[in-house]
Write an enzyme that holds these catalytic residues in place. Sequence first.
Site, PDB file in Angstrom:
ATOM      1  N   HIS A  55       0.825  -1.220   0.000  1.00  0.00           N
ATOM      2  CA  HIS A  55       0.000   0.000   0.000  1.00  0.00           C
ATOM      3  C   HIS A  55       0.854   1.262   0.000  1.00  0.00           C
ATOM      4  O   HIS A  55       0.325   2.361  -0.190  1.00  0.00           O
ATOM      5  CB  HIS A  55      -0.992  -0.010   1.169  1.00  0.00           C
ATOM      6  N   SER A 103       4.133   2.448   8.286  1.00  0.00           N
ATOM      7  CA  SER A 103       3.761   1.472   7.266  1.00  0.00           C
ATOM      8  C   SER A 103       4.971   0.974   6.498  1.00  0.00           C
ATOM      9  O   SER A 103       5.859   1.752   6.142  1.00  0.00           O
ATOM     10  CB  SER A 103       2.789   2.093   6.258  1.00  0.00           C
ATOM     11  N   ASP A 114      -0.222  -7.593   1.818  1.00  0.00           N
ATOM     12  CA  ASP A 114       0.310  -6.226   1.789  1.00  0.00           C
ATOM     13  C   ASP A 114       1.844  -6.241   1.837  1.00  0.00           C
ATOM     14  O   ASP A 114       2.461  -5.875   2.843  1.00  0.00           O
ATOM     15  CB  ASP A 114      -0.258  -5.435   2.968  1.00  0.00           C
TER      16      ASP A 114
END
Length: 270
Positions: free
Chosen positions: A83, A223, A127
Amino acid sequence: MGSTINLYFLTILIGAVASFDVSRLNVEKVHDPISYEDTIIGGEEVSIEQYPYMALFGYVVPPFTEFCGAFIISKNYVLTAAHCTFLADKMKVELRVGNSYGINGTSVFVSEVINHPNYDPKTVNNDVAILKTVEPIKFSDTVKPVELPPRGVDLEVGSMVDVSGWGSVEWGRSGSAVLRAVKVPVTNREECKKLGKPYDTVNENMFCAGYDEGGKDSCKGDSGGPVVQNGKVVGIVSFGRGCALPKSPGVYAFISAPSIRDFIKKHTGL
């Protein structure tokens, strides 16, 4: 705020990114991106010598635009969250390595970004993205790879994992200039799924970690960063509900899951 998912993005200060529609992630609301000054919540400052595999992911647009965390797995390959790479087809990717102040690290340029073929932005399943570097990374005391785990070995509920990054230290603030880390316990996957949105999408390619009372967590800007246990990287910072809220653990891509581990092996040989 309690019903809001946070995908831990850092602000990208350019017009091309400003138009990015985060609602494509199919959530009720995604918090606004933040600038490079918010990180890990409830943790402590650490040195790059303790976490030499850490990398800061960004794009080659002067000045270097911070975006996510990443981590070195070999001289030619780095991993991050899928992402984080939504602009990789439009802009060249750059990494910074070897410095506790991530922005001051040595530049490493990326020649290829390989997202998991079954990455789903709606559920954030699979992911993971592989970054192939233009030149081999030069290892040193502050730049070293982290070991990958074996395929198919699950994590023990209650065992501690170590999460690191340059993300938010407090909700609503910008990212930390200095690398930080926090330890959180792995939680039961099935119990995690019962916590309501966004946890209803949790599956065998993910795991949850955090305290029931909250207080310690990864956050915006973390992230793509690593989750380590016993010297091996077992997860990738993926998503959550707010940051460090009660009964709102962080969710991490599970590297040992066959779907993810086979993808890494296929493209890196590791």
